[in-house]
Design a protein around this motif. Structure first.
Motif, short mmCIF file in Angstrom:
data_model
loop_
_atom_site.label_atom_id
_atom_site.label_comp_id
_atom_site.label_asym_id
_atom_site.label_seq_id
_atom_site.Cartn_x
_atom_site.Cartn_y
_atom_site.Cartn_z
N LYS A 130 37.08 45.75 31.72
CA LYS A 130 36.61 45.93 32.93
C LYS A 130 36.10 47.40 32.46
O LYS A 130 34.72 48.49 32.70
N LEU A 131 37.26 48.32 33.22
CA LEU A 131 36.95 49.46 33.43
C LEU A 131 36.61 50.06 32.19
O LEU A 131 36.38 51.38 32.10
N ASN A 132 37.43 49.56 31.31
CA ASN A 132 37.04 50.07 29.12
C ASN A 132 35.83 50.27 29.13
O ASN A 132 35.23 51.23 28.77
N ALA A 133 35.13 49.39 29.50
CA ALA A 133 34.40 48.83 29.07
C ALA A 133 33.00 49.40 29.61
O ALA A 133 31.83 50.72 28.99
N GLU A 134 32.75 49.73 30.98
CA GLU A 134 32.18 50.48 32.06
C GLU A 134 32.56 52.00 32.23
O GLU A 134 31.17 52.74 32.42
N LEU A 191 37.73 55.38 42.04
CA LEU A 191 38.78 55.07 43.65
C LEU A 191 38.04 54.20 43.59
O LEU A 191 38.65 52.38 44.22
N LEU A 192 37.10 53.84 43.81
CA LEU A 192 36.09 53.27 44.97
C LEU A 192 35.63 51.91 43.74
O LEU A 192 36.12 50.72 45.23
N TYR A 193 35.48 51.62 42.51
CA TYR A 193 35.12 51.50 41.79
C TYR A 193 36.47 50.21 41.72
O TYR A 193 35.73 48.97 41.65
N ILE A 194 37.22 50.74 40.97
CA ILE A 194 38.44 50.12 41.49
C ILE A 194 38.43 49.10 42.37
O ILE A 194 39.09 48.16 42.34
N LYS A 195 38.78 49.59 43.60
CA LYS A 195 38.97 48.90 44.83
C LYS A 195 38.09 47.85 45.24
O LYS A 195 38.60 46.52 45.08
N THR A 196 36.60 47.93 44.80
CA THR A 196 35.74 47.20 44.92
C THR A 196 35.92 45.46 43.92
O THR A 196 35.45 44.66 44.45
N ARG A 197 35.61 46.51 42.69
CA ARG A 197 36.11 45.27 41.31
C ARG A 197 37.80 44.36 42.18
O ARG A 197 37.64 43.19 41.53
N ILE A 198 38.52 44.72 42.85
CA ILE A 198 40.31 43.89 43.18
C ILE A 198 39.24 43.36 43.77
O ILE A 198 39.89 42.19 43.93
N ILE A 199 39.05 43.92 45.27
CA ILE A 199 38.04 43.30 46.36
C ILE A 199 37.53 42.24 46.37
O ILE A 199 37.53 41.05 46.68
N SER A 200 36.86 42.18 44.96
CA SER A 200 35.83 41.01 44.60
C SER A 200 36.10 39.94 43.93
O SER A 200 35.97 38.93 44.28
N GLN A 201 37.31 40.37 43.11
CA GLN A 201 37.77 39.42 43.03
C GLN A 201 39.11 38.22 43.46
O GLN A 201 39.80 37.21 42.71
N ILE A 202 39.24 38.68 44.32
CA ILE A 202 40.49 37.87 44.99
C ILE A 202 40.09 36.42 45.21
O ILE A 202 38.84 36.88 45.96
N LEU A 233 43.78 38.82 37.38
CA LEU A 233 42.94 40.17 37.65
C LEU A 233 43.43 41.14 37.36
O LEU A 233 42.49 42.32 36.90
N PHE A 234 43.90 41.87 37.42
CA PHE A 234 44.13 42.92 36.60
C PHE A 234 44.17 43.28 34.91
O PHE A 234 43.49 44.86 34.41
N VAL A 235 44.34 42.75 33.91
CA VAL A 235 43.86 42.53 32.74
C VAL A 235 42.40 42.60 32.46
O VAL A 235 41.33 43.68 32.25
N ASP A 236 41.88 41.84 33.49
CA ASP A 236 39.71 41.74 33.47
C ASP A 236 39.58 43.18 34.52
O ASP A 236 39.39 43.75 34.28
N LEU A 237 40.26 43.61 35.62
CA LEU A 237 39.78 45.33 35.25
C LEU A 237 40.06 45.92 34.94
O LEU A 237 39.18 46.94 34.81
N PHE A 238 41.34 46.10 33.74
CA PHE A 238 40.95 46.89 32.90
C PHE A 238 40.41 46.71 31.35
O PHE A 238 39.80 48.18 31.23
#
Length: 159
Positions: free
Chosen positions: A121-125, A95-106, A114-119
């Motif tokens: 990265k989530l899948n990769a990492e 959850l922290l990873y997701i929140k941090t990624r979203i905030i850093s990309q705003i 934004l959310f396509v990129d997030l998913f």
């Protein structure tokens, strides 16, 4: 150190920190350096994730994690209360990873990307963590929690 080095060879992806390992003395107590602490925690988590691919979560024991990771049970208990606590920490970390990624990309990406990129990265990492937490044997409360987190982030991005 040999346990850590052998685990690094098996899991090179966990290396994203300095390789210096040692101890620093504070007021008479020996405290582990942050790099070693992070590495040990990462090895315990990686071992738990590996075991989750081999057996049901309720069958994974501290003894099995300790045996497979090469650390003593007392080392496990320095980081986690039990396997449920480790699982809870995985949830919090994701959850922290997701929140941090979203905030850093705003502001850096178009909101629709934004959310396509997030998913991606989530899948990769975080694939193994996602598989465990959102898989068929997962806890529905975490699924609801992650959806709430994403919905709250969507509201921030699009408003």
């Amino acid at each position: 150190c040999m346990i850590i080095l052998s685990h690094i060879k098996q899991h090179p992806s966990i290396i994203n920190m300095r390789s210096t390992v040692g101890f620093v003395k504070y007021g008479g107590n020996m405290k582990k350096q942050p790099e070693r602490t992070a590495m040990t925690r990462s090895i315990l988590i990686d071992t738990f994730l590996e075991l989750s691919n081999q057996m049901p979560l309720d069958k994974i024991t501290v003894a099995e994690i300790s045996r497979k990771s090469g650390f003593n049970r007392s080392t496990f208990y320095q980081y986690f209360n039990d396997t449920q606590h480790l699982l809870s920490c995985l949830e919090d970390d994701l959850l922290l990873y997701i929140k941090t990624r979203i905030i850093s990309q705003i502001g850096e990406a178009h909101p629709e990307h934004l959310f396509v990129d997030l998913f991606i990265k989530l899948n990769a990492e975080k694939r193994s963590t996602l598989k465990l937490l959102l898989g068929s044997s997962s806890n529905n409360s975490f699924y609801r929690h992650i959806l709430t987190q994403i919905n709250n982030s969507v509201a921030v991005v699009f408003h």
